[in-house]
Enzyme design. Structure first.
Site, PDB file in Angstrom:
ATOM      1  N   SER A 112       0.802  -1.226   0.000  1.00  9.56           N
ATOM      2  CA  SER A 112       0.000   0.000   0.000  1.00  9.56           C
ATOM      3  C   SER A 112       0.836   1.278   0.000  1.00  9.56           C
ATOM      4  O   SER A 112       0.387   2.316  -0.496  1.00  9.56           O
ATOM      5  CB  SER A 112      -0.929   0.015   1.217  1.00  9.56           C
ATOM      6  OG  SER A 112      -1.879  -1.009   1.148  1.00  9.56           O
ATOM      7  N   HIS A 173      -0.697   5.454   8.761  1.00  8.63           N
ATOM      8  CA  HIS A 173      -0.629   4.239   7.962  1.00  8.63           C
ATOM      9  C   HIS A 173      -0.288   4.601   6.522  1.00  8.63           C
ATOM     10  O   HIS A 173      -0.347   5.764   6.114  1.00  8.63           O
ATOM     11  CB  HIS A 173      -1.960   3.484   8.058  1.00  8.63           C
ATOM     12  CG  HIS A 173      -1.828   2.012   8.006  1.00  8.63           C
ATOM     13  ND1 HIS A 173      -2.463   1.239   7.055  1.00  8.63           N
ATOM     14  CD2 HIS A 173      -1.129   1.145   8.794  1.00  8.63           C
ATOM     15  CE1 HIS A 173      -2.176  -0.034   7.260  1.00  8.63           C
ATOM     16  NE2 HIS A 173      -1.360  -0.119   8.308  1.00  8.63           N
ATOM     17  N   ASP A 326      -9.204  -3.448   3.540  1.00  9.74           N
ATOM     18  CA  ASP A 326      -7.940  -4.182   3.453  1.00  9.74           C
ATOM     19  C   ASP A 326      -7.728  -5.089   4.665  1.00  9.74           C
ATOM     20  O   ASP A 326      -7.375  -6.262   4.537  1.00  9.74           O
ATOM     21  CB  ASP A 326      -6.805  -3.170   3.336  1.00  9.74           C
ATOM     22  CG  ASP A 326      -5.434  -3.801   3.338  1.00  9.74           C
ATOM     23  OD1 ASP A 326      -5.069  -4.421   2.327  1.00  9.74           O
ATOM     24  OD2 ASP A 326      -4.707  -3.661   4.347  1.00  9.74           O
ATOM     25  N   ASP A 367      -5.828   0.689  -4.046  1.00  7.17           N
ATOM     26  CA  ASP A 367      -4.381   0.632  -4.180  1.00  7.17           C
ATOM     27  C   ASP A 367      -3.912  -0.741  -4.665  1.00  7.17           C
ATOM     28  O   ASP A 367      -2.905  -0.865  -5.342  1.00  7.17           O
ATOM     29  CB  ASP A 367      -3.684   1.007  -2.872  1.00  7.17           C
ATOM     30  CG  ASP A 367      -4.286   0.310  -1.658  1.00  7.17           C
ATOM     31  OD1 ASP A 367      -5.265  -0.452  -1.826  1.00  7.17           O
ATOM     32  OD2 ASP A 367      -3.794   0.539  -0.541  1.00  7.17           O
ATOM     33  N   HIS A 368      -4.686  -1.793  -4.327  1.00  5.54           N
ATOM     34  CA  HIS A 368      -4.316  -3.152  -4.723  1.00  5.54           C
ATOM     35  C   HIS A 368      -5.499  -4.069  -4.475  1.00  5.54           C
ATOM     36  O   HIS A 368      -6.511  -3.672  -3.878  1.00  5.54           O
ATOM     37  CB  HIS A 368      -3.095  -3.641  -3.935  1.00  5.54           C
ATOM     38  CG  HIS A 368      -3.319  -3.594  -2.446  1.00  5.54           C
ATOM     39  ND1 HIS A 368      -4.114  -4.512  -1.785  1.00  5.54           N
ATOM     40  CD2 HIS A 368      -2.883  -2.721  -1.492  1.00  5.54           C
ATOM     41  CE1 HIS A 368      -4.159  -4.208  -0.501  1.00  5.54           C
ATOM     42  NE2 HIS A 368      -3.416  -3.127  -0.289  1.00  5.54           N
TER      43      HIS A 368
END
EC number: 3.1.3.1
Length: 500
Positions: A112, A173, A326, A367-368
């Site tokens: 991330s 984060h 996530d 992001d993924h």
């Protein structure tokens, strides 16, 4: 002669097809009518080439194409639909869309930190680093100097715009930190290694950014990294070993501070002073576990951020992250991932409602993705968090028959390739894994705490390297098209705010 004949035949067929549209036997089908309407909506869409006054980047962490698919069905089924026909707020024809390649410079499966960093700088980055150039090395403080990248937030500040960051994760984060921080290790949230003088910890960098005027509004979790060790304040308990009180420093700079819903509701959103809000020691609660009187929702925070930032007549840049999609995926707990996905969709809807398409570019992405997978062959309306039911021969809804695998046991629609729900259990030896799938019923599978079955045993389920989607509306949103590298998202935003 052959070419002439073929061309003439093609023209004749084209003409006959156009002439006979209304006479097609499927013309009365609602599917056919909806298809025609969808095409018309796309034909009616006109590129907006205005200069963007405002940019809102909404990121649901870990919300790849598969996770988004599950959220769509879950949201629809919560509304009483079969689910598959549901449309999330950003999946309408008003939004342009594309696929995004998420790999990092040195990683097929991304992290991330560099994925969010690529969207905030315009270049891909290395695994576990935030906003440092490709010569920087993870965990090596000596490689920070000379590799710091310019941030979109810094560019927007120079242009006279305000900047905000909102997250349900810790503000330190990876994804929220990408708005303001530059670090050789994404985990240096409250301290850096001894002797490291090239950079500060991420929490300190946020307050530095507030002092510099680069961040005006910051709201999320992570209070423990802003307070001295063991200091308690507004429900937060610090753990900084250097005993620095960053909350005190922020309020000394004139910032407003909040740590609960009451404090959130009392914030003055007139844009006259910075805002720092920390609603949890670590990450904010999952949406499924959130109590209204403890923490505001992501939609609440989005609304507050836009109200505050819009006071700047010069415009703003706002990044909003649904960080806990996530985390639930990492836990193999699809039930919480879906609920946080719906909360993200609600935040997108409120951001869209409160802004003007003429001057605000909204980008929605992830992001993924994760190692989430979907079993078959399930009939329409099978509960996305439950068991896979057979396809019915009559009607459109699934039959009452639960499908079973070759072991004779039912299986859920959602599974994971790896994670804590692995059907392989550790034996006596170090690498001794054996096992079989436990039996399963619908009540167990749909429980909020149920961990989906997985194959490979891992203490935490992993990301995956597959593409994610990006959706955009507003000025220059039509640049979001095809299959793009993740860093191109920055360039769409940068072009939109600088267009002549």
């Amino acid at each position: 002669m052959k070419t002439i004949v073929c061309t003439s035949l093609a023209l004749a067929l084209t003409g006959s097809v156009a002439f006979a549209q209304d006479a097609l036997p499927q013309a009365s089908s609602q599917w056919y009518k909806d298809g025609e309407a969808a095409i018309q909506a796309i034909l009616d869409r006109q590129p907006n080439t205005n200069r963007a006054k405002n940019v809102i980047l909404l990121i649901a962490d870990g919300n790849g194409v598969g996770t988004n698919y599950a959220t769509r069905l879950f949201d629809g089924q919560q509304k009483g639909m079969l689910g598959e026909e549901n449309v999330l707020p950003y999946e309408t024809p008003e939004f342009y869309s594309a696929l995004v390649k998420t790999y990092n410079i040195n990683a097929q499966t991304p992290d991330s930190a560099p994925t969010a960093g690529s969207m905030n700088t315009g270049v891909k980055q290395r695994f576990n680093l935030i906003n440092l150039g490709e010569e920087a090395i993870h965990d090596d403080c000596s490689t920070v100097e000379g590799n710091q990248l310019a941030l979109f937030s810094e560019m927007m500040t120079e242009a006279g715009k305000s900047v905000g960051v909102v997250s349900t994760a810790r503000l330190t984060h990876a994804t929220p930190a990408a708005v303001y921080a530059k670090t050789a290790n994404r985990n240096w949230e409250d301290a850096v290694p001894e002797g490291c003088t090239a950079q500060k910890d991420i929490a300190t960098q946020l307050i530095d950014a507030m002092e510099a005027g680069t961040v005006d509004f910051a709201m999320g979790g992570g209070g423990r990294y802003f307070l001295p060790k063991d200091k308690e304040m507004g429900g937060l308990k610090g753990r900084r070993e250097d005993n620095v009180d960053l909350v005190e420093r922020a309020t000394g700079l004139g910032a407003q501070f909040a740590s609960d819903t009451a404090g959130f509701q009392s914030l003055k959103l007139d844009g006259s002073s910075p805002v720092l809000a920390l609603f949890n020691n670590s990450h904010m609660e999952y949406e499924a576990d959130r109590a209204d009187n403890d923490e505001p929702s992501l939609a609440d925070m989005t609304k507050a951020a836009i109200e505050y930032l819009s006071k700047n007549e010069g415009g703003y840049y706002l990044e909003i992250e649904a960080g806990r999609v996530d985390h639930a995926n990492h836990d193999g707990n699809a039930a919480r991932a879906m609920r946080d996905g719906v909360a993200f969709a609600e935040a997108v809807a409120i951001a869209d409602e409160l802004t003007n398409d003429e001057d605000t570019l909204i980008i929605v992405t992830a992001d993924h993705e994760h190692a989430i997978a979907f079993n078959g062959y399930c009939g329409r309306g099978s509960a996305i968090l439950g068991l896979c039911y057979d396809v019915a021969q009559v009607g459109i809804k699934h039959s009452d028959k639960v499908l079973t695998a070759d072991d004779g046991k039912p299986y859920t629609v959602i599974g994971y390739l790896n994670g804590t729900g692995s059907v392989l259990k550790k034996g006596e030896g170090e690498n001794d894994y054996t096992g079989s799938r436990p039996d399963l019923d619908q009540e167990t599978a749909t429980d909020l705490d149920y961990v989906q079955q997985a194959l490979i045993p891992k203490s935490s389920e992993t990301h995956s390297g597959e593409d994610v989607a990006v959706y955009a509306k507003g000025p220059w949103a039509h640049l979001v098209d095809g299959t793009i590298e993740q860093n191109v998202i920055f360039h769409v935003m940068n072009h939109a705010v600088n267009a002549q």
